[in-house]
Enzyme design. Sequence first.
Site, mmCIF file in Angstrom:
data_model
loop_
_atom_site.group_PDB
_atom_site.id
_atom_site.type_symbol
_atom_site.label_atom_id
_atom_site.label_comp_id
_atom_site.label_asym_id
_atom_site.label_seq_id
_atom_site.Cartn_x
_atom_site.Cartn_y
_atom_site.Cartn_z
ATOM 1 N N ASP A 100 0.427 -1.978 -0.082
ATOM 2 C CA ASP A 100 0.320 0.122 0.427
ATOM 3 C C ASP A 100 0.617 1.352 -0.250
ATOM 4 O OD1 ASP A 100 0.709 -1.208 2.713
ATOM 5 O OD2 ASP A 100 -1.004 -0.123 3.353
ATOM 6 N N GLU A 166 -0.161 -2.382 5.082
ATOM 7 C CA GLU A 166 0.506 -2.839 6.096
ATOM 8 C C GLU A 166 0.369 -1.324 7.264
ATOM 9 O OE1 GLU A 166 3.494 -1.104 8.634
ATOM 10 O OE2 GLU A 166 3.563 0.123 6.702
ATOM 11 N N GLU A 167 0.105 0.178 6.700
ATOM 12 C CA GLU A 167 0.295 1.391 6.825
ATOM 13 C C GLU A 167 -1.523 1.866 7.388
ATOM 14 O OE1 GLU A 167 2.215 3.139 7.009
ATOM 15 O OE2 GLU A 167 3.820 3.585 5.421
ATOM 16 N N HIS A 402 7.470 9.140 4.667
ATOM 17 C CA HIS A 402 5.914 9.233 4.484
ATOM 18 C C HIS A 402 5.534 10.980 4.535
ATOM 19 C CE1 HIS A 402 3.682 6.063 7.389
ATOM 20 N NE2 HIS A 402 5.117 5.484 6.383
#
Length: 433
Positions: A100, A166-167, A402
Amino acid sequence: MFRAAIAIILPLFSLSAFAQSDKLVDKLASDIEADVISWRHHLHEYPELSNREYKTAEYVARFLRSLDLDVQTGVAKTGVVAVLDSGKPGPVVALRADMDGLPVPEQNDLPWRSEQRGEYNGNEVPVMHACGHDTHMAMLMGAASVLTSMKDKLHGKVKFIFQPAEEGAPAGEKGGAEVMVEEGVLKNPDVDVIFGLHISANNDIGTVSYNSGGTMAAVDPFKIVIHGKQAHGAYPWKSVDPITTAAQMIMSLQTIVSRELKIIDDAAVVTIGSIHGGNRSNIIPNEVEMVGTIRTLNHAAREHVYEAMARKVKGIADSMGATAELTLPLDYNYPITYNDPALTAKMIPTVERTAGKDKTILAKPVTGAEDFSFYQEKVPGLFMWLGGKPLDVAVEDSPAHHTPEFYVDDAGMKLGVKVLTNLTLDYMDAHND
């Protein structure tokens, strides 16, 4: 005399076998490096958000089917799992990559930069692979290709896991490794061991960093709601003030780490990230809400923080004449990313042989989190950091994960393919009963 001769011959044979295997792996990884880079560029240009990785999954599954692997799609919504069966007895080795992207607007000037948009919690947002999951997928596709071409040298099975979310799943949904485990990704065939890599924008290309035991922290979000008694701000004695109660609570919670944990052994974090209460300067409200996160690196510290949070919240509320509700965990939680010490000790020589002993770095644990931990709760696992920072870029100038400027160099991925491949081969050889 005969025993001594065997002791000398076996190591020499082992080293020779390693050298031959490493040479072949290096050649195959070099042959496919351009493809790995191409896959990464495509995946980077077309990222998708958590639990929405539909086209990503199609792209990955199509490639895995081209290798004649047994491919399963729709695992934990959009996950893809493929199995390579050597046809010979042996262990089942799992390799994992996450798929993702993030709701981040890319600001890199790249021909393959992302211009994609997606929906996040009801809002249209830009989407970017701002944490390197595009490289993780590309490297695992490369390892799948190399291992398939070396099928005759395998003993057992390899399970390639391409994991969504995963996020973190969108609000109101579940996703990621936790759901993959619930849906049986470690079963049929039963996985014996799992390996994973995470690219790092802060570590030099050519390096692999690891830690034994607690490597990344457990995550435990929490919410505290304090109920008091509303009153005019000019007459505070008529109130039960939830704001002053919250202030005392915030300061006291910090003493869990500073005064109750043996911090030389038990690094931990208790953070209040949000506090809401009241709407005017002259009104003491009747309620305050706080949310925050706990990070711990071992099970004993995690259990202690849970107990201490409940004790302090109740005790301070009682002392102020208020009541308080603690919700812990709040809406999700991740276990500790825990590298099995025995497995780590056994496999780090493989990493040192692949990357170089001077490039294999014992690193300190971090208080960030990874849902790879859900696999490690069930089977021994090893999770490591792969360098992605260009050598001519200083650490302080490398954009953080990020962020819109996040960048890792394509040149780091070949080593990732080799590490995943050699970990699989060496584990299988060591457990070829």
